[in-house]
Design an enzyme around this catalytic site. Structure first.
Site, PDB file in Angstrom:
ATOM      1  N   ARG A   1       0.857  -1.171   0.000  1.00  0.00           N
ATOM      2  CA  ARG A   1       0.000   0.000   0.000  1.00  0.00           C
ATOM      3  C   ARG A   1       0.896   1.224   0.000  1.00  0.00           C
ATOM      4  O   ARG A   1       1.689   1.424   0.916  1.00  0.00           O
ATOM      5  CB  ARG A   1      -0.845  -0.057   1.273  1.00  0.00           C
ATOM      6  CG  ARG A   1      -2.018   0.838   1.243  1.00  0.00           C
ATOM      7  CD  ARG A   1      -2.889   0.574   2.442  1.00  0.00           C
ATOM      8  NE  ARG A   1      -2.291   1.043   3.680  1.00  0.00           N
ATOM      9  CZ  ARG A   1      -2.989   1.402   4.743  1.00  0.00           C
ATOM     10  NH1 ARG A   1      -4.300   1.295   4.727  1.00  0.00           N
ATOM     11  NH2 ARG A   1      -2.393   1.835   5.821  1.00  0.00           N
TER      12      ARG A   1
ATOM     13  N   THR B   1      -0.606   7.597  -1.028  1.00  0.00           N
ATOM     14  CA  THR B   1      -1.951   7.554  -1.662  1.00  0.00           C
ATOM     15  C   THR B   1      -2.853   6.500  -1.022  1.00  0.00           C
ATOM     16  O   THR B   1      -4.063   6.509  -1.249  1.00  0.00           O
ATOM     17  CB  THR B   1      -1.820   7.196  -3.148  1.00  0.00           C
ATOM     18  OG1 THR B   1      -1.273   5.863  -3.236  1.00  0.00           O
ATOM     19  CG2 THR B   1      -0.903   8.162  -3.877  1.00  0.00           C
TER      20      THR B   1
ATOM     21  N   ASP C   1       1.219  -2.097  12.300  1.00  0.00           N
ATOM     22  CA  ASP C   1       1.568  -2.576  10.954  1.00  0.00           C
ATOM     23  C   ASP C   1       1.876  -4.066  11.037  1.00  0.00           C
ATOM     24  O   ASP C   1       2.878  -4.491  11.619  1.00  0.00           O
ATOM     25  CB  ASP C   1       2.774  -1.806  10.428  1.00  0.00           C
ATOM     26  CG  ASP C   1       3.041  -2.146   8.975  1.00  0.00           C
ATOM     27  OD1 ASP C   1       2.988  -1.228   8.135  1.00  0.00           O
ATOM     28  OD2 ASP C   1       3.279  -3.334   8.663  1.00  0.00           O
TER      29      ASP C   1
ATOM     30  N   ASP D   1       5.335  -5.302   9.575  1.00  0.00           N
ATOM     31  CA  ASP D   1       6.478  -4.917  10.417  1.00  0.00           C
ATOM     32  C   ASP D   1       6.516  -5.731  11.703  1.00  0.00           C
ATOM     33  O   ASP D   1       7.592  -6.145  12.157  1.00  0.00           O
ATOM     34  CB  ASP D   1       6.418  -3.420  10.743  1.00  0.00           C
ATOM     35  CG  ASP D   1       6.813  -2.568   9.550  1.00  0.00           C
ATOM     36  OD1 ASP D   1       7.495  -3.089   8.651  1.00  0.00           O
ATOM     37  OD2 ASP D   1       6.429  -1.383   9.513  1.00  0.00           O
TER      38      ASP D   1
HETATM   39  O1  LIG Z   1      -6.887  -2.463   3.136  1.00  0.00           O
HETATM   40  P1  LIG Z   1      -5.656  -1.654   2.788  1.00  0.00           P
HETATM   41  O2  LIG Z   1      -5.836  -0.198   3.079  1.00  0.00           O
HETATM   42  O3  LIG Z   1      -5.188  -1.915   1.400  1.00  0.00           O
HETATM   43  O4  LIG Z   1      -4.516  -2.098   3.799  1.00  0.00           O
HETATM   44  C1  LIG Z   1      -4.254  -3.420   4.116  1.00  0.00           C
HETATM   45  C2  LIG Z   1      -2.938  -3.850   3.583  1.00  0.00           C
HETATM   46  O5  LIG Z   1      -1.885  -3.146   4.265  1.00  0.00           O
HETATM   47  C3  LIG Z   1      -0.944  -4.084   4.782  1.00  0.00           C
HETATM   48  O6  LIG Z   1       0.049  -4.356   3.869  1.00  0.00           O
HETATM   49  P2  LIG Z   1       1.268  -3.334   3.598  1.00  0.00           P
HETATM   50  O7  LIG Z   1       0.933  -2.401   2.481  1.00  0.00           O
HETATM   51  O8  LIG Z   1       1.666  -2.725   4.895  1.00  0.00           O
HETATM   52  O9  LIG Z   1       2.388  -4.284   3.019  1.00  0.00           O
HETATM   53  P3  LIG Z   1       3.306  -5.342   3.813  1.00  0.00           P
HETATM   54  O10 LIG Z   1       2.448  -6.540   4.065  1.00  0.00           O
HETATM   55  O11 LIG Z   1       4.409  -5.606   2.868  1.00  0.00           O
HETATM   56  O12 LIG Z   1       3.759  -4.685   5.094  1.00  0.00           O
HETATM   57  C4  LIG Z   1      -1.813  -5.291   5.076  1.00  0.00           C
HETATM   58  O13 LIG Z   1      -1.077  -6.460   5.253  1.00  0.00           O
HETATM   59  C5  LIG Z   1      -2.733  -5.320   3.875  1.00  0.00           C
HETATM   60  O14 LIG Z   1      -2.202  -5.982   2.744  1.00  0.00           O
HETATM   61  O1  LIG Z   2      -3.805  -1.017  10.541  1.00  0.00           O
HETATM   62  C1  LIG Z   2      -3.240  -1.405   9.491  1.00  0.00           C
HETATM   63  C2  LIG Z   2      -3.672  -1.008   8.214  1.00  0.00           C
HETATM   64  C3  LIG Z   2      -3.029  -1.481   7.121  1.00  0.00           C
HETATM   65  N1  LIG Z   2      -1.987  -2.329   7.293  1.00  0.00           N
HETATM   66  C4  LIG Z   2      -1.565  -2.719   8.510  1.00  0.00           C
HETATM   67  O2  LIG Z   2      -0.623  -3.515   8.625  1.00  0.00           O
HETATM   68  N2  LIG Z   2      -2.205  -2.240   9.588  1.00  0.00           N
HETATM   69 MG   LIG Z   3       2.873  -3.356   6.195  1.00  0.00          MG
END
Ligand SMILES: O=P(O)(O)OC[C@H]1O[C@H](OP(=O)(O)OP(=O)(O)O)[C@H](O)[C@@H]1O
Ligand SMILES: O=c1cc[nH]c(=O)[nH]1
Ligand SMILES: [Mg+2]
Length: 209
Positions: free
Chosen positions: A104, A108, A200, A203
């Site tokens: 994400r 944006t 997150d 993370d």
């Molecule tokens: O519903 P949304 O607003 O799209 O957010 C949710 C997304 O955000 C996080 O991923 P992230 O972008 O942090 O990637 P990562 O798993 O690599 O940390 C989570 O694991 C989802 O995939």
């Molecule tokens: O709360 C949140 C939203 C998006 N992605 C995450 O990992 N946590």
């Molecule tokens: Mg993430």
């Protein structure tokens, strides 16, 4: 309209409390996510088809049931979805695993796809997409599009924590996809994080912050 199932089993809720706790370290966080994924897999497979076969017990011949061999695939949304794969595979070891890479964009909040690899026989399989978080819903909606574009027809979405905005986004874009969650939280904050949420997920799983 997509159905929404909230798995409010006491064991799931108990473990989710420690997943949410900011004092829970990476090792324990990863173990708990794995355990909750197994418990959720138990519930999500409730409607799996079975067939009757005949076997011999040490006492007599018995008609009894086995899974009818419906082909399944689990698809984690990278990265955080990876944390739920082994937990599901513990109960469904024959499932194939596909991967959809999405992140994400922090500015944006829109999802960006960087990887996709699915089992070859996409059209014959039922899919369970796994990701701990359903926030704005952008990533889930995009992952479902990605699977459908490649021929997937029967898709379920499973996550630990969802915001109402994410549930609505799936229901509006993919009314045929049912949603399975451990907790439905209050809202999103200004950065698109779920409140109260768990922070997150990627993370916390991989110790990158
Ligand atoms: O519903 P949304 O607003 O799209 O957010 C949710 C997304 O955000 C996080 O991923 P992230 O972008 O942090 O990637 P990562 O798993 O690599 O940390 C989570 O694991 C989802 O995939
Ligand atoms: O709360 C949140 C939203 C998006 N992605 C995450 O990992 N946590
Ligand atoms: Mg993430």
């Amino acid at each position: 309209m997509s159905k929404v199932y909230v798995f409010d089993h006491p064991l799931i809720q108990h473990k989710l409390t420690y997943i949410r706790d900011k004092n829970t370290g990476t090792k324990e966080f990863r173990e708990l996510v794995d355990e909750v994924a197994t418990l959720m897999a138990f519930e999500i497979t409730r409607d799996m088809p079975v067939e009757e076969i005949e076997i011999e017990t040490p006492v007599t011949v018995a008609k009894t049931k086995v899974l009818s061999g419906k082909k399944l695939a689990i698809v984690p949304i990278l990265r955080a979805g990876i944390g739920m794969v082994d937990g599901v595979l513990k109960l469904i070891p024959a499932a194939k695993v596909g991967h959809i890479g999405l992140y994400r964009d922090p500015a944006t909040l829109k999802p960006v796809e960087y990887y996709a690899k699915l089992p070859a026989d996409v059209e014959e399989r039922d899919f369970i997409i796994v990701d701990p978080m359903l926030a704005t819903g952008g990533s889930a909606v995009e992952a479902i599009h990605s699977l459908k574009k490649r021929g997937a027809k029967n898709i379920k979405f499973m996550c630990l924590i969802a915001a109402p905005e994410g549930v609505k986004a799936i229901q509006e874009e993919h009314a045929d996809v049912d949603i399975y969650i451990a907790a439905l939280d209050e809202k999103l904050n200004d950065h698109g994080y779920i409140v109260p949420g768990l922070g997150d997920a990627g993370d916390r799983l991989f110790g990158t912050k």
